[in-house]
Motif scaffolding. Structure first.
Motif, PDB file in Angstrom:
ATOM      1  N   LYS A  14       0.776  -2.722  10.588  1.00  0.00           N
ATOM      2  CA  LYS A  14       0.684  -3.138  11.993  1.00  0.00           C
ATOM      3  C   LYS A  14       1.954  -3.877  12.401  1.00  0.00           C
ATOM      4  O   LYS A  14       2.468  -3.689  13.493  1.00  0.00           O
ATOM      5  CB  LYS A  14      -0.540  -4.037  12.199  1.00  0.00           C
ATOM      6  CG  LYS A  14      -1.844  -3.249  12.254  1.00  0.00           C
ATOM      7  CD  LYS A  14      -3.051  -4.177  12.351  1.00  0.00           C
ATOM      8  CE  LYS A  14      -4.319  -3.431  11.957  1.00  0.00           C
ATOM      9  NZ  LYS A  14      -5.325  -4.297  11.338  1.00  0.00           N
ATOM     10  N   LEU A  44       0.810  -1.213   0.000  1.00  0.00           N
ATOM     11  CA  LEU A  44       0.000   0.000   0.000  1.00  0.00           C
ATOM     12  C   LEU A  44       0.844   1.265   0.000  1.00  0.00           C
ATOM     13  O   LEU A  44       0.535   2.228  -0.714  1.00  0.00           O
ATOM     14  CB  LEU A  44      -0.893  -0.046   1.249  1.00  0.00           C
ATOM     15  CG  LEU A  44      -2.285   0.529   1.232  1.00  0.00           C
ATOM     16  CD1 LEU A  44      -3.064   0.193  -0.016  1.00  0.00           C
ATOM     17  CD2 LEU A  44      -3.049   0.038   2.476  1.00  0.00           C
ATOM     18  N   GLU A  45       1.923   1.292   0.766  1.00  0.00           N
ATOM     19  CA  GLU A  45       2.697   2.532   0.891  1.00  0.00           C
ATOM     20  C   GLU A  45       3.448   2.841  -0.406  1.00  0.00           C
ATOM     21  O   GLU A  45       3.508   4.003  -0.821  1.00  0.00           O
ATOM     22  CB  GLU A  45       3.626   2.488   2.107  1.00  0.00           C
ATOM     23  CG  GLU A  45       4.664   1.390   2.133  1.00  0.00           C
ATOM     24  CD  GLU A  45       4.151   0.061   2.684  1.00  0.00           C
ATOM     25  OE1 GLU A  45       2.927  -0.106   2.832  1.00  0.00           O
ATOM     26  OE2 GLU A  45       4.985  -0.831   2.947  1.00  0.00           O
ATOM     27  N   TYR A  68      -4.771   5.788   6.988  1.00  0.00           N
ATOM     28  CA  TYR A  68      -5.160   4.771   6.014  1.00  0.00           C
ATOM     29  C   TYR A  68      -4.238   3.563   6.092  1.00  0.00           C
ATOM     30  O   TYR A  68      -4.689   2.411   6.153  1.00  0.00           O
ATOM     31  CB  TYR A  68      -5.137   5.383   4.615  1.00  0.00           C
ATOM     32  CG  TYR A  68      -5.546   4.430   3.523  1.00  0.00           C
ATOM     33  CD1 TYR A  68      -6.802   3.820   3.537  1.00  0.00           C
ATOM     34  CD2 TYR A  68      -4.677   4.134   2.476  1.00  0.00           C
ATOM     35  CE1 TYR A  68      -7.175   2.942   2.533  1.00  0.00           C
ATOM     36  CE2 TYR A  68      -5.048   3.267   1.466  1.00  0.00           C
ATOM     37  CZ  TYR A  68      -6.296   2.665   1.499  1.00  0.00           C
ATOM     38  OH  TYR A  68      -6.661   1.788   0.508  1.00  0.00           O
ATOM     39  N   GLU A 128      -5.852  10.084  -4.778  1.00  0.00           N
ATOM     40  CA  GLU A 128      -6.864  11.146  -4.669  1.00  0.00           C
ATOM     41  C   GLU A 128      -7.813  10.882  -3.500  1.00  0.00           C
ATOM     42  O   GLU A 128      -8.245  11.797  -2.805  1.00  0.00           O
ATOM     43  CB  GLU A 128      -7.670  11.256  -5.974  1.00  0.00           C
ATOM     44  CG  GLU A 128      -6.894  11.930  -7.101  1.00  0.00           C
ATOM     45  CD  GLU A 128      -7.551  11.806  -8.474  1.00  0.00           C
ATOM     46  OE1 GLU A 128      -7.053  12.436  -9.415  1.00  0.00           O
ATOM     47  OE2 GLU A 128      -8.549  11.062  -8.620  1.00  0.00           O
ATOM     48  N   LYS A 129      -8.131   9.596  -3.281  1.00  0.00           N
ATOM     49  CA  LYS A 129      -9.069   9.271  -2.212  1.00  0.00           C
ATOM     50  C   LYS A 129      -8.411   9.243  -0.832  1.00  0.00           C
ATOM     51  O   LYS A 129      -8.997   9.714   0.146  1.00  0.00           O
ATOM     52  CB  LYS A 129      -9.735   7.927  -2.489  1.00  0.00           C
ATOM     53  CG  LYS A 129     -10.704   7.521  -1.384  1.00  0.00           C
ATOM     54  CD  LYS A 129     -11.809   6.647  -1.890  1.00  0.00           C
ATOM     55  CE  LYS A 129     -12.945   6.546  -0.890  1.00  0.00           C
ATOM     56  NZ  LYS A 129     -12.548   5.981   0.393  1.00  0.00           N
ATOM     57  N   GLU A 130      -7.215   8.683  -0.741  1.00  0.00           N
ATOM     58  CA  GLU A 130      -6.630   8.417   0.582  1.00  0.00           C
ATOM     59  C   GLU A 130      -5.372   9.232   0.900  1.00  0.00           C
ATOM     60  O   GLU A 130      -4.866   9.173   2.019  1.00  0.00           O
ATOM     61  CB  GLU A 130      -6.286   6.918   0.712  1.00  0.00           C
ATOM     62  CG  GLU A 130      -7.408   5.949   0.317  1.00  0.00           C
ATOM     63  CD  GLU A 130      -8.599   5.973   1.278  1.00  0.00           C
ATOM     64  OE1 GLU A 130      -8.552   6.668   2.314  1.00  0.00           O
ATOM     65  OE2 GLU A 130      -9.607   5.294   0.968  1.00  0.00           O
ATOM     66  N   LEU A 154      -6.470   6.082  -6.161  1.00  0.00           N
ATOM     67  CA  LEU A 154      -6.242   5.717  -4.759  1.00  0.00           C
ATOM     68  C   LEU A 154      -5.647   6.893  -3.990  1.00  0.00           C
ATOM     69  O   LEU A 154      -6.093   7.215  -2.882  1.00  0.00           O
ATOM     70  CB  LEU A 154      -5.291   4.511  -4.689  1.00  0.00           C
ATOM     71  CG  LEU A 154      -4.974   4.002  -3.282  1.00  0.00           C
ATOM     72  CD1 LEU A 154      -6.215   3.402  -2.623  1.00  0.00           C
ATOM     73  CD2 LEU A 154      -3.838   2.975  -3.315  1.00  0.00           C
ATOM     74  N   LYS A 180      -4.538   0.699   8.716  1.00  0.00           N
ATOM     75  CA  LYS A 180      -5.514  -0.397   8.570  1.00  0.00           C
ATOM     76  C   LYS A 180      -4.865  -1.681   8.046  1.00  0.00           C
ATOM     77  O   LYS A 180      -5.458  -2.754   8.102  1.00  0.00           O
ATOM     78  CB  LYS A 180      -6.620   0.010   7.587  1.00  0.00           C
ATOM     79  CG  LYS A 180      -7.454   1.191   8.046  1.00  0.00           C
ATOM     80  CD  LYS A 180      -8.450   1.573   6.954  1.00  0.00           C
ATOM     81  CE  LYS A 180      -9.180   2.854   7.318  1.00  0.00           C
ATOM     82  NZ  LYS A 180     -10.026   3.322   6.205  1.00  0.00           N
ATOM     83  N   ALA A 181      -3.666  -1.545   7.493  1.00  0.00           N
ATOM     84  CA  ALA A 181      -3.046  -2.697   6.839  1.00  0.00           C
ATOM     85  C   ALA A 181      -2.270  -3.556   7.822  1.00  0.00           C
ATOM     86  O   ALA A 181      -1.597  -3.040   8.716  1.00  0.00           O
ATOM     87  CB  ALA A 181      -2.108  -2.218   5.734  1.00  0.00           C
ATOM     88  N   SER A 182      -2.354  -4.860   7.641  1.00  0.00           N
ATOM     89  CA  SER A 182      -1.635  -5.778   8.533  1.00  0.00           C
ATOM     90  C   SER A 182      -0.127  -5.568   8.423  1.00  0.00           C
ATOM     91  O   SER A 182       0.603  -5.699   9.387  1.00  0.00           O
ATOM     92  CB  SER A 182      -1.984  -7.221   8.193  1.00  0.00           C
ATOM     93  OG  SER A 182      -1.756  -7.477   6.832  1.00  0.00           O
ATOM     94  N   HIS A 183       0.340  -5.203   7.248  1.00  0.00           N
ATOM     95  CA  HIS A 183       1.771  -4.942   7.038  1.00  0.00           C
ATOM     96  C   HIS A 183       2.230  -3.758   7.907  1.00  0.00           C
ATOM     97  O   HIS A 183       3.264  -3.838   8.578  1.00  0.00           O
ATOM     98  CB  HIS A 183       1.992  -4.656   5.548  1.00  0.00           C
ATOM     99  CG  HIS A 183       3.389  -4.294   5.181  1.00  0.00           C
ATOM    100  ND1 HIS A 183       4.480  -5.054   5.530  1.00  0.00           N
ATOM    101  CD2 HIS A 183       3.876  -3.252   4.458  1.00  0.00           C
ATOM    102  CE1 HIS A 183       5.581  -4.500   5.042  1.00  0.00           C
ATOM    103  NE2 HIS A 183       5.241  -3.408   4.397  1.00  0.00           N
TER     104      HIS A 183
END
Lengths: 234, 234
Positions: free
Chosen positions: B200, B151-152, B192, B183-185, B181, B195-198
């Protein structure tokens, strides 16, 4: 809570654990959409082939054969890869052999899963209802385009992740990203997809009606499932 | 107009044409962010190694050596993989050898490109300005996490695609999706990503300060570029 994750290409599927999971294979333009259209119009079972000639040989076993190369129905084949072509008559009781590249590869590479479903927008809600009833984690396997990420399969993944958020936790990076993408662009999928060079390519093949069909939600109540290498409606 | 595209994993880079393009390699948590921090604090050149022992041998050649395994600085190494550690003193004139897995792989697999840059949020604007001045197509090569989408790196890709929209057309599916993505987050990246397990997993390693640094925009004016397998500031 069960989990949900997304794999963007058959070339990355070896990085995901499949055992114990339900894998939803998705190739929106157009293999999995065509399968759902075929099943909804009476086709009893579908066998998929990456090799054109292997598919052709199924004709001798009484199968209808379907396949395209470069946007044209293959000579001697009954049908192309157009989902809309299956809406024109009732194929009850007939068996179909289809040749596809990305879709067939994604199905064969999902074989370690507990169950394999066929994903498409025209039966999205039916698939959601089925998945909610099972006690299994879900992996969405996007067929992609020649191994690469593609937008339409990813939007479907996002729609599924979003729809399952009450039952399946999306903390995997791909699932989170596609949920956000669908939240942002899902209300205008066709306009959004038209920005992509891949979609432009499809439009040049004159398959506008197919694209409309492939992006239409919830026409059918059936779920497409792969069992013994055949796709059937359940 | 030039083009821009995104590759989500070193395992998919063979599907992209690199020749004639500028490839921006990105491994936000934390390899490429650490490189930019190191260069900004005086490090003259950086060599990257996937193999720990090869990296260790560079100490005898007068290099500072940096590396972590399981979140801990390797015994006998001068530094870990923390970008923040480089902010504490001036490393002017020193050379650095770093061991990383995903980042090193992405750099080595980009070697067919015309130019290779190192992407990170703390020098995003400097990289954008540089890319706008060149007459070349851009490919963003996300290092990902063990071959998977992350995600990052994807948010960085989206930020770059968005920032270059006046000069570089994004009609490739990956570029379009990541632009949406971002634009939204993009306005709430840290929340944001949490929320990802990575993410965490990273938080459990006590590297909160590193995460904050890696997501901070435009601290530095330098551009990181790979030449002769060394990363230097230009």
């Amino acid at each position: 809570m069960r989990n949900i994750e997304v794999c963007f290409s058959p070339e990355l599927i070896h990085l995901h654990e499949l055992q114990g999971k339900i894998v939803v294979v998705v190739d929106i333009f157009r293999a999995t959409s065509t399968m759902i259209a075929a099943l909804a119009n009476g086709i009893e079972e579908i066998s998929t082939f990456s090799d054109l000639e292997e598919c052709r040989e199924m004709k001798d076993q009484g199968y209808l054969i379907a396949g395209e190369r470069n946007g044209q129905t293959v000579e001697g084949f009954d049908l192309g890869n157009s989902p809309v072509a299956f809406l024109k008559k009732d194929y009850s009781g007939q068996k179909l052999a289809m040749t596809t590249t990305n879709g067939t590869l994604a199905i064969s590479k999902s074989s370690a899963a507990d169950e394999i479903l066929i994903g498409a927008f025209p039966n999205l809600s039916a698939t959601i209802t089925y998945l909610q009833k099972q006690k299994k984690d879900v992996l969405i396997h996007c067929a992609g385009w020649k191994g690469r990420f593609n937008l339409e399969d990813s939007l479907y993944a996002g729609a599924l992740v979003k729809s399952l958020e009450s039952s399946h936790e999306a903390d995997e990076d791909g699932a989170l990203a596609m949920k956000s993408l669908f939240e942002k662009e899902g209300h205008q999928m066709k306009a959004y997809l038209s920005k992509a060079s891949h979609a432009k390519r499809l439009q040049n093949h004159g398959i506008e009606a197919d694209i409309d069909f492939c992006l239409t939600l919830d026409l059918y109540e059936l779920v497409g499932k792969v069992e013994n290498e055949k796709v059937r409606a359940i």
